[in-house]
Design a protein around this motif. Structure first.
Motif, PDB file in Angstrom:
ATOM      1  N   GLN A 152       0.833  -1.203   0.000  1.00  0.00           N
ATOM      2  CA  GLN A 152       0.000   0.000   0.000  1.00  0.00           C
ATOM      3  C   GLN A 152       0.869   1.255   0.000  1.00  0.00           C
ATOM      4  OE1 GLN A 152      -2.776   0.230   3.237  1.00  0.00           O
ATOM      5  NE2 GLN A 152      -3.767   2.072   2.460  1.00  0.00           N
ATOM      6  N   PHE A 153       1.941   1.252   0.790  1.00  0.00           N
ATOM      7  CA  PHE A 153       2.854   2.403   0.809  1.00  0.00           C
ATOM      8  C   PHE A 153       3.524   2.579  -0.546  1.00  0.00           C
ATOM      9  CE2 PHE A 153       7.202   4.024   1.356  1.00  0.00           C
ATOM     10  CZ  PHE A 153       6.937   5.266   1.936  1.00  0.00           C
ATOM     11  N   VAL A 154       4.007   1.494  -1.122  1.00  0.00           N
ATOM     12  CA  VAL A 154       4.713   1.568  -2.411  1.00  0.00           C
ATOM     13  C   VAL A 154       3.787   2.075  -3.511  1.00  0.00           C
ATOM     14  CG1 VAL A 154       5.873   0.186  -4.189  1.00  0.00           C
ATOM     15  CG2 VAL A 154       6.374  -0.217  -1.771  1.00  0.00           C
ATOM     16  N   SER A 155       2.508   1.688  -3.440  1.00  0.00           N
ATOM     17  CA  SER A 155       1.568   2.081  -4.494  1.00  0.00           C
ATOM     18  C   SER A 155       1.335   3.586  -4.536  1.00  0.00           C
ATOM     19  CB  SER A 155       0.228   1.364  -4.295  1.00  0.00           C
ATOM     20  OG  SER A 155      -0.439   1.847  -3.131  1.00  0.00           O
ATOM     21  N   THR A 156       1.643   4.289  -3.449  1.00  0.00           N
ATOM     22  CA  THR A 156       1.435   5.738  -3.410  1.00  0.00           C
ATOM     23  C   THR A 156       2.670   6.520  -3.849  1.00  0.00           C
ATOM     24  OG1 THR A 156       2.165   5.968  -1.100  1.00  0.00           O
ATOM     25  CG2 THR A 156      -0.168   5.446  -1.485  1.00  0.00           C
ATOM     26  N   CYS A 157       3.763   5.809  -4.143  1.00  0.00           N
ATOM     27  CA  CYS A 157       5.029   6.474  -4.462  1.00  0.00           C
ATOM     28  C   CYS A 157       5.504   6.084  -5.852  1.00  0.00           C
ATOM     29  CB  CYS A 157       6.089   6.106  -3.434  1.00  0.00           C
ATOM     30  SG  CYS A 157       5.646   6.534  -1.738  1.00  0.00           S
ATOM     31  N   MET A 160       9.071   3.433  -7.350  1.00  0.00           N
ATOM     32  CA  MET A 160       9.660   2.758  -6.200  1.00  0.00           C
ATOM     33  C   MET A 160       9.483   1.254  -6.338  1.00  0.00           C
ATOM     34  SD  MET A 160       8.806   3.130  -2.105  1.00  0.00           S
ATOM     35  CE  MET A 160       9.602   4.730  -1.944  1.00  0.00           C
ATOM     36  N   GLU A 161      10.562   0.507  -6.066  1.00  0.00           N
ATOM     37  CA  GLU A 161      10.497  -0.952  -6.019  1.00  0.00           C
ATOM     38  C   GLU A 161      10.743  -1.420  -4.598  1.00  0.00           C
ATOM     39  OE1 GLU A 161      12.492  -3.433  -8.799  1.00  0.00           O
ATOM     40  OE2 GLU A 161      12.340  -1.959 -10.412  1.00  0.00           O
ATOM     41  N   TYR A 162      10.249  -2.616  -4.287  1.00  0.00           N
ATOM     42  CA  TYR A 162      10.365  -3.133  -2.923  1.00  0.00           C
ATOM     43  C   TYR A 162      10.994  -4.519  -2.914  1.00  0.00           C
ATOM     44  CZ  TYR A 162       8.975  -5.112   1.591  1.00  0.00           C
ATOM     45  OH  TYR A 162       8.978  -5.716   2.820  1.00  0.00           O
ATOM     46  N   SER A 217       4.456  14.106  -3.723  1.00  0.00           N
ATOM     47  CA  SER A 217       3.617  14.432  -2.569  1.00  0.00           C
ATOM     48  C   SER A 217       3.269  13.216  -1.747  1.00  0.00           C
ATOM     49  CB  SER A 217       2.330  15.093  -3.068  1.00  0.00           C
ATOM     50  OG  SER A 217       1.643  14.219  -3.943  1.00  0.00           O
ATOM     51  N   CYS A 218       3.767  12.026  -2.150  1.00  0.00           N
ATOM     52  CA  CYS A 218       3.389  10.830  -1.397  1.00  0.00           C
ATOM     53  C   CYS A 218       4.162  10.743  -0.105  1.00  0.00           C
ATOM     54  CB  CYS A 218       3.635   9.583  -2.238  1.00  0.00           C
ATOM     55  SG  CYS A 218       5.366   9.365  -2.678  1.00  0.00           S
TER      56      CYS A 218
END
Length: 218
Positions: A152-157, A160-162, A217-218
């Motif tokens: 969920q955090f990654v989807s807002t940025c 970005m890869e995790y 802005s994320c």
């Protein structure tokens, strides 16, 4: 600031190496130093001292036939070292945000670290390459951050890869740094495509490109 020894991967001759500054950010005790040491020296210690200020190591890596010299900066996560670490954010090509899967607060503080980096690095392109590392994935019994929360955090940025990593078991460590290089390469290529009328040698001044857009802005 201390400078540790440099190690390289031995290989056949390639083209001249591209220099990349990679910075590790995150709370104290999440394993940033252990990740850097595992990647560069392939060693792990349970008794590493806390980083005071900043430290760095260099390593050469070949990705896609190109040679990259990574200068990897390990930063102290404690608030009292903020004035020591933030001047070194400028000039970074990739940022690796690190949290511990066994420490919820370190995950909740990711937004703080991201904003601190944008401000002090003077980065103003919301496509700047980030790689997010959830470290200590080997500690399954004490894990407190779920994959769903991270996704969920990654989807807002943007961009970005995790990766879930373990410096202790050497799980996904090299893969994460290779991903950082690949994110940079894509960022550079996209920047050139947005402004194809660069100098004749087609080199991209990323510092200028980063200032074109507003911060993420994320």
């Amino acid at each position: 600031m201390s400078t540790r020894r440099t190690t390289t991967i031995q290989s056949q001759p390639h083209s001249k190496a591209s220099f990349l500054k990679v910075i590790l950010l995150g709370d104290g005790l999440v394993g940033k130093t252990s990740l850097m040491n595992r990647f560069v020296t392939n060693k792990y210690s349970e008794t590493l001292l806390r980083t005071i200020g900043v430290e760095f190591l260099n390593k050469d890596l070949i990705v896609g036939g190109d040679v990259y010299t990574l200068q990897i900066w390990d930063t102290a996560g404690q608030e009292q070292f903020k004035s020591l670490r933030t001047p070194f954010y400028r000039g970074s090509d990739v940022c690796l945000l690190v949290f511990s899967l066994t420490n919820r607060e370190s995950f909740e503080n990711l937004e703080y670290w991201k904003k601190e980096f944008f401000y002090h690095a003077d980065v103003q392109n919301n496509e700047f390459p980030f790689v997010l590392l959830g470290n200590k994935c080997d500690a399954t019994e004490t894990r407190v951050v779920s994959r769903e929360e991270v996704d969920q955090f990654v989807s807002t940025c943007p961009n970005m890869e995790y990766y879930e990593t373990s410096a202790k078991l050497n799980e996904n460590v090299e893969k994460a740094f290779i991903a950082a290089i690949e994110k940079f390469k894509k960022f550079e290529e996209d920047a050139l495509n947005r402004d194809p009328f660069k100098a004749d040698d087609q080199k991209v001044d990323l510092n200028k490109i980063r200032k074109k857009n507003r911060p993420c802005s994320c």
